[in-house]
Design a protein around this motif. Structure first.
Motif, short mmCIF file in Angstrom:
data_model
loop_
_atom_site.label_atom_id
_atom_site.label_comp_id
_atom_site.label_asym_id
_atom_site.label_seq_id
_atom_site.Cartn_x
_atom_site.Cartn_y
_atom_site.Cartn_z
N SER A 35 50.54 32.74 35.59
CA SER A 35 51.14 32.42 33.94
C SER A 35 49.97 32.26 33.35
N PHE A 36 48.85 31.96 33.66
CA PHE A 36 47.75 31.66 32.68
C PHE A 36 47.25 33.08 32.32
N LYS A 37 47.44 34.42 33.27
CA LYS A 37 46.91 35.45 33.13
C LYS A 37 48.06 36.15 32.15
N GLU A 38 49.12 35.84 32.50
CA GLU A 38 49.95 36.49 31.42
C GLU A 38 49.89 36.16 30.00
N SER A 39 49.62 35.04 29.81
CA SER A 39 49.48 34.33 28.57
C SER A 39 48.46 34.53 27.54
N ALA A 40 47.44 35.08 28.29
CA ALA A 40 46.24 35.19 27.81
C ALA A 40 46.15 36.84 27.05
N ILE A 41 45.34 36.87 25.97
CA ILE A 41 45.44 38.09 25.39
C ILE A 41 44.20 38.99 26.18
N ASP A 42 43.16 38.09 26.61
CA ASP A 42 41.83 38.85 27.29
C ASP A 42 41.67 37.61 28.36
N PRO A 43 42.20 37.88 29.66
CA PRO A 43 42.04 37.02 30.61
C PRO A 43 40.66 36.47 30.82
N TYR A 44 39.86 37.27 30.86
CA TYR A 44 38.45 36.97 30.95
C TYR A 44 37.77 36.00 30.15
N ILE A 45 38.18 36.39 28.60
CA ILE A 45 37.52 35.38 27.67
C ILE A 45 38.32 34.10 27.55
N ALA A 46 39.65 34.20 27.97
CA ALA A 46 40.40 33.02 27.97
C ALA A 46 40.11 32.02 29.00
N MET A 47 39.75 32.76 30.39
CA MET A 47 39.05 31.98 31.53
C MET A 47 37.78 31.32 31.14
N ARG A 48 36.92 31.98 30.60
CA ARG A 48 35.72 31.51 30.19
C ARG A 48 35.76 30.34 29.25
N ASP A 49 36.54 30.57 28.07
CA ASP A 49 36.80 29.48 27.27
C ASP A 49 37.57 28.12 27.75
N ALA A 50 38.37 28.29 28.74
CA ALA A 50 38.99 27.36 29.14
C ALA A 50 38.24 26.60 30.04
N PHE A 51 37.29 27.26 30.78
CA PHE A 51 36.43 26.73 31.57
C PHE A 51 35.24 25.66 31.03
N VAL A 52 34.58 26.19 29.92
CA VAL A 52 34.02 25.36 28.84
C VAL A 52 34.67 24.03 28.38
#
Length: 239
Positions: A210-227
């Motif tokens: 679900s997270f991956k499907e909702s993200a425009i760029d999963p890598y950036i979205a994951m990095r920002d969510a982590f921070v």
């Protein structure tokens, strides 16, 4: 049905990321919380490796394992969570959160004795003593140590130089680190860690998708969510 431990152990930085309110449309680089990413090409490659590992290995194994009755999986979840109580206690103490440290000490004793080795969360269910999350990366952040730079670790996923060191620190606070050195082989220790990962993932199948499907760029979205998630944890340690 047995109640499951509220959260996975702090060291289990897996493929699901706590909701941050902007996963579907990640903010621009200028607006989102910033972390240096000098190893971006390597991190992106490791992100792809972890993504492939999840879909080809971890998810199929967890889906098969999910046929184990949920009550048994909850028992294992509670046992693993209880083993992380010493780490939470010590990190609460290092953060001068004395009430949290005392609660974790009580939880460990009660769940180990009354809960029969942590099979049930007796401290929460019978005494209303809730878990006080704390980890060593958070402790370092509490004292003003910055992330350093972003890292994507094999299997563990999004992290940073600070939180990567924190993972090692938390492992040194884990009871099996010392039991394993004299009673468990490396293979047995690795098997326990793998089972902990699979057991936890069996409750979370679909979260990463679900997270991956909702993200425009999963890598950036994951990095920002982590921070954002780690900033929230550090802020909580100062309250």
């Amino acid at each position: 049905m047995l109640p499951r431990a509220e959260e996975p152990p702090p060291v289990a930085a897996d493929y699901s990321v706590e909701a941050t309110g902007n996963e579907s449309e990640p903010e621009s680089e200028d607006e989102s919380p910033q972390i240096p990413d000098p190893l971006a090409p390597v991190n992106k490659a490791m992100f792809t490796v972890n993504d492939t590992f999840y879909f080809w290995v971890l998810k199929p194994v967890a889906q098969g394992y999910a046929h184990v009755p949920e009550d048994f999986r909850i028992i294992f979840s509670n046992i693993y969570d209880n083993l992380w109580a010493p780490s939470r206690m010590l990190n609460n103490l290092l953060q001068l959160r004395l009430k949290g440290a005392g609660n974790e000490l009580l939880r460990f004793v009660l769940n180990s004795v009354v809960g029969i080795g942590g099979i049930s969360d007796a401290a929460r269910d019978a005494f209303g003593i809730k878990k006080q999350e704390a980890d060593f990366g958070q402790t370092m952040g509490h004292y003003g140590i910055d992330h350093g730079f972003y890292l994507v670790l094999p299997v563990f996923g999004p992290s940073s130089l600070r939180d990567g060191v924190g993972l090692v620190g938390d492992r040194f606070m884990h009871p099996l680190t010392y039991v394993g050195s004299s009673h468990l082989t490396f293979g047995q220790s690795a098997g326990i860690s793998a089972h902990e990962k699979v057991n936890d993932t069996s409750f979370r199948i679909g979260d990463y998708e679900s997270f991956k499907e909702s993200a425009i760029d999963p890598y950036i979205a994951m990095r920002d969510a982590f921070v954002q998630q780690r900033k929230k944890k550090v802020d909580e340690s100062k309250q």
